[in-house]
Design an enzyme around this catalytic site. Structure first.
Site, PDB file in Angstrom:
ATOM      1  N   SER A   1       0.372  -0.685   0.054  1.00 46.72           N
ATOM      2  CA  SER A   1       0.097  -0.206   0.349  1.00 46.72           C
ATOM      3  C   SER A   1       0.772   1.162  -0.185  1.00 46.72           C
ATOM      4  O   SER A   1       2.033   1.208  -0.878  1.00 46.72           O
ATOM      5  CB  SER A   1      -1.031  -0.312   1.489  1.00 46.72           C
TER       6      SER A   1
ATOM      7  N   ASP B   1      -8.141  -4.707  -6.784  1.00 48.60           N
ATOM      8  CA  ASP B   1      -7.548  -4.065  -5.879  1.00 48.60           C
ATOM      9  C   ASP B   1      -7.808  -2.754  -7.135  1.00 48.60           C
ATOM     10  O   ASP B   1      -7.141  -1.812  -7.596  1.00 48.60           O
ATOM     11  CB  ASP B   1      -6.483  -3.950  -5.725  1.00 48.60           C
TER      12      ASP B   1
ATOM     13  N   HIS C   1      -6.366  -6.080  -2.615  1.00 48.14           N
ATOM     14  CA  HIS C   1      -4.412  -5.150  -1.825  1.00 48.14           C
ATOM     15  C   HIS C   1      -3.989  -6.212  -1.035  1.00 48.14           C
ATOM     16  O   HIS C   1      -4.303  -7.142  -0.016  1.00 48.14           O
ATOM     17  CB  HIS C   1      -5.489  -3.958  -0.765  1.00 48.14           C
TER      18      HIS C   1
END
Ligand SMILES: *[C@@H]1O[C@H](CO)[C@@H](O)[C@H](O)[C@H]1NC(C)=O
Ligand SMILES: *[C@@H]1O[C@H](CO)[C@@H](O)[C@H](O)[C@H]1NC(C)=O
Ligand SMILES: *[C@@H]1O[C@H](CO)[C@@H](O)[C@H](O)[C@H]1NC(C)=O
Ligand SMILES: *[C@@H]1O[C@H](CO)[C@@H](O)[C@H](O)[C@H]1NC(C)=O
Length: 493
Positions: A172, A435, A460
């Site tokens: 991320s 994602d 994700h």
């Protein structure tokens, strides 16, 4: 309470109270059953002194940054590589020091594992409070300088030979940091695994909900689910005007709509859409500590719920899903008050909630506002527009933080790091098609030293979680490919 900037990879642990879940955008990250870890000892906290401002030689103020070590697989006499997991927009979770794909790699390569908490998150507090003035030292640039100083200091502390190679991991926002670290400090970091990293800063991240909508069709191989969501939102919007008490009851709101301002109303519609954001972003991952009760809450099961024939109108089925999401975060009712959201983010005291800090980074570096622009409005309504978000930056941090300011900030971020044209070698960019963040990441291989892996059907940071027999074949292959890149790169001088 909702802050709509869904990023967390949940490699960081989240211990928010129920009210703070939405704000932290982390409703799925709460601590799970400690039973999973019975008998496992977690590494202790360690601290390292850092400069408050790495870019001001005359400012000598310092603070203490938290980190963890797992050196179980490492042989100090005959050292393997050092893996560093980069902390992000939440507290570090010590459980990731013993679990996860990177630990599986560490075992193979006899690596030492280190993890450094990001400044201003968790227990790493550089300033006495979170006043806007004090937040000036919160930036990705300072965080990268922390990492660089950490790496060179630890290399000395451990009395390691210069040839010991550091590999950075991150998912991320830390996925972006991993790539940027390799680019800015190639003499310190030998390679990087950048998972689900948004490398393009973007004010209006309308693609986010576009991917959410697309994922509902991709996973169910049908448009029926999207059509139901669309129908449900239309019904909600109509009833909102004609018969609001029905919506109040079905969606379990905390206060009646008769007391709602225009911004409250936008918040309400954003919250409904956010249920899908959370569902899609974390679909079917092997998250550490996830509540087992909700393991079967996936795109497929929710779409089954929404498309089931039961003579019920679409909005009631949507409300049933919404109700499950409220229970999941232990929220008694849906608090859609704009004012309480702004009040919460305006709190300058340290707390377990990092909503204010991450929001500051979006207002000063990244944007990333997940708006209902373009075709998304067809599905989720057009209530959460860009100005709704940029207004929040001003309401929380002051009038200076207006749309032009944020736009300029994102332009600078892209100029400084190179956005999707980043020039770094020995970085692998990993994303999943489900994602929403892959829309701002590198998904095409540039060359053998800047490969990209786009995993079909995963969400994700899926590749970072502990592997499981039930993982999709593509995910299993991606984990092996990453291991292969690490192996080849470690053989390079
Ligand atoms: C999971 O969530 C449910 C409902 O909120 C709660 O009753 C249960 O205790 C939770 N389980 C764990 C292991 O946290
Ligand atoms: C490192 O991780 C391994 C694998 O989970 C675990 O067995 C070991 O106890 C950990 N070591 C430390 C020092 O935490
Ligand atoms: C999840 O499983 C439980 C029991 O196994 C079931 O009652 C529930 O309806 C399921 N939820 C969904 C969304 O399918
Ligand atoms: C923050 O989290 C820690 C660790 O879970 C807990 O001990 C502490 O009481 C929490 N503080 C607040 C203000 O909620």
């Amino acid at each position: 309470m909702f802050l709509r900037i869904f990023v967390l990879c949940l490699v960081v642990g989240l211990v928010y109270s129920s009210r703070q879940f939405r704000l932290g955008r982390s409703r799925d990250g709460n601590l799970g059953s400690p039973g999973d870890y019975a008998g496992e000892k977690l590494p202790e906290e360690r601290w390292m002194e850092q400069k408050l401002d790495h870019f001001s030689p005359t400012d000598l103020r310092t603070w203490k940054q938290r980190y963890f070590i797992n050196d179980t697989f490492f042989d100090y006499e005959n050292p393997g590589p050092i893996f560093i997991m980069i902390g992000g927009e939440g507290p570090l979770d010590a459980r990731w020091m013993v679990k996860g794909a990177w630990i599986e790699y560490a075992q193979k390569f006899k690596a030492m594992c280190l993890s450094l908490e990001h400044r201003y998150y968790g227990k790493s507090h550089p300033t006495e409070d979170l006043s806007t003035k004090n937040l000036q030292y919160l930036s990705s640039h300072q965080a990268l300088a922390d990492l660089a100083n950490f790496i060179s200091t630890k290399t000395n502390d451990f009395k390691l030979v210069k040839e010991v190679k550091w590999i950075a991991f991150g998912g991320s926002y830390p996925g972006s940091l991993a790539a940027w670290l390799r680019m800015k400090y190639p003499h310190l970091v030998h390679g990087a695994i950048s998972s689900s990293g948004p490398l393009l800063a973007k004010l209006n991240f309308m693609e986010y909900f576009q991917v959410v909508v697309h994922a509902l069709s991709e996973k169910t191989q049908s448009d029926e689910c999207v059509n139901q969501v669309k129908a449900a939102h239309k019904q909600v919007a109509t009833l909102f005007k004609s018969n609001p008490t029905i919506i109040e009851k079905e969606f379990r709101v905390c206060k009646p709509f008769s007391q709602a301002s225009d911004k409250d109303k936008r918040n309400f519609f954003n919250a409904i859409a956010d249920d899908f954001a959370g569902l899609v972003q974390y679909n079917e991952d092997n998250r550490i500590g996830a509540n087992e009760t909700y393991k079967n809450l996936t795109i497929n099961t929710v779409c089954q719920m929404l498309t089931a024939d039961g003579g019920r109108p679409a909005y009631k089925k949507l409300a049933a899903f919404h109700s499950i999401m409220l229970d999941k975060t232990n929220e008694p009712c849906l608090d859609y008050s704009y004012k309480s959201m702004i009040d919460e983010m305006s709190n300058t005291r340290w707390s377990n909630d990092s909503g204010r800090q991450w929001f500051y980074q979006t207002c000063t570096e990244f944007g990333f506002y997940q708006t209902s622009s373009a075709d998304v409005a067809e599905v989720f309504g057009n209530q959460f527009t860009l100005d709704f978000f940029t207004q929040q930056c001003q309401d929380v941090f002051g009038p200076k933080f207006n749309e032009n300011f944020i736009e300029d900030a994102t332009v600078f971020t892209n100029t400084d790091y190179g956005a999707l044209d980043i020039d770094a070698s020995r970085v692998v960019y990993v994303h999943g098609t489900v994602d929403p963040w892959h829309a701002l990441g590198i998904t095409k291989t540039r060359d053998q030293y800047a490969p990209a892996i786009l995993i079909k059907g995963t969400a994700h940071c899926a590749n970072m979680y502990p592997s499981s027999d039930s993982d999709l074949l593509e995910l299993k292959r991606a984990r092996l490919d990453i291991q292969q890149f690490i192996s080849v790169w470690l053989d390079m001088p």
